[in-house]
Design a protein around this motif. Structure first.
Motif, PDB file in Angstrom:
ATOM      1  N   ALA A   1      -1.796 -13.163 -17.368  1.00  0.00           N
ATOM      2  CA  ALA A   1      -0.795 -13.558 -18.370  1.00  0.00           C
ATOM      3  C   ALA A   1       0.024 -12.356 -18.820  1.00  0.00           C
ATOM      4  O   ALA A   1       1.259 -12.431 -18.901  1.00  0.00           O
ATOM      5  N   GLU A   2      -0.664 -11.247 -19.101  1.00  0.00           N
ATOM      6  CA  GLU A   2       0.047 -10.038 -19.523  1.00  0.00           C
ATOM      7  C   GLU A   2       0.921  -9.500 -18.391  1.00  0.00           C
ATOM      8  O   GLU A   2       2.037  -9.018 -18.618  1.00  0.00           O
ATOM      9  N   ALA A   3       0.422  -9.592 -17.155  1.00  0.00           N
ATOM     10  CA  ALA A   3       1.207  -9.128 -16.008  1.00  0.00           C
ATOM     11  C   ALA A   3       2.475  -9.968 -15.840  1.00  0.00           C
ATOM     12  O   ALA A   3       3.540  -9.446 -15.517  1.00  0.00           O
TER      13      ALA A   3
ATOM     14  N   LYS B   1      -6.949  -9.147 -13.120  1.00  0.00           N
ATOM     15  CA  LYS B   1      -7.727  -9.080 -14.366  1.00  0.00           C
ATOM     16  C   LYS B   1      -6.969  -9.629 -15.575  1.00  0.00           C
ATOM     17  O   LYS B   1      -7.568 -10.189 -16.482  1.00  0.00           O
ATOM     18  N   HIS B   2      -5.657  -9.433 -15.613  1.00  0.00           N
ATOM     19  CA  HIS B   2      -4.841  -9.843 -16.768  1.00  0.00           C
ATOM     20  C   HIS B   2      -3.562 -10.538 -16.282  1.00  0.00           C
ATOM     21  O   HIS B   2      -2.448  -9.999 -16.413  1.00  0.00           O
TER      22      HIS B   2
ATOM     23  N   ILE C   1      -4.525  -5.185 -11.890  1.00  0.00           N
ATOM     24  CA  ILE C   1      -3.932  -5.613 -13.165  1.00  0.00           C
ATOM     25  C   ILE C   1      -3.580  -7.093 -13.122  1.00  0.00           C
ATOM     26  O   ILE C   1      -3.854  -7.832 -14.070  1.00  0.00           O
TER      27      ILE C   1
END
Length: 67
Positions: free
Chosen positions: A39-41, A36-37, A33
């Motif tokens: 900013a969201e993490a 791959k992501h 996570i």
């Protein structure tokens, strides 16, 4: 005179292989996570840190009002 047989109490040793497999899977999922992501993490991590901070502030306020 014969020696007394000692009674041994079983002590947990940190879990079995299933617990280790689950922990490994959770760590791998978190890494995927974050990779791959990112900013969201980061947003989720900030929200969780803020929530933990709010809980600690509330508990500390409660303890202060007791005294």
């Amino acid at each position: 005179m014969a020696k007394r047989a000692s009674t041994q109490i079983p002590v947990p040793t940190g879990g079995g292989p299933l617990r280790k497999i689950i922990c490994f899977a959770v760590v791998i999922a978190l890494l995927v996570i974050v990779v791959k992501h990112p900013a969201e993490a980061a947003v989720i991590a900030r929200k969780v840190a803020g929530l933990v901070g709010d809980v600690l502030d509330g508990l500390w306020s409660f303890v202060q009002q007791l005294g």
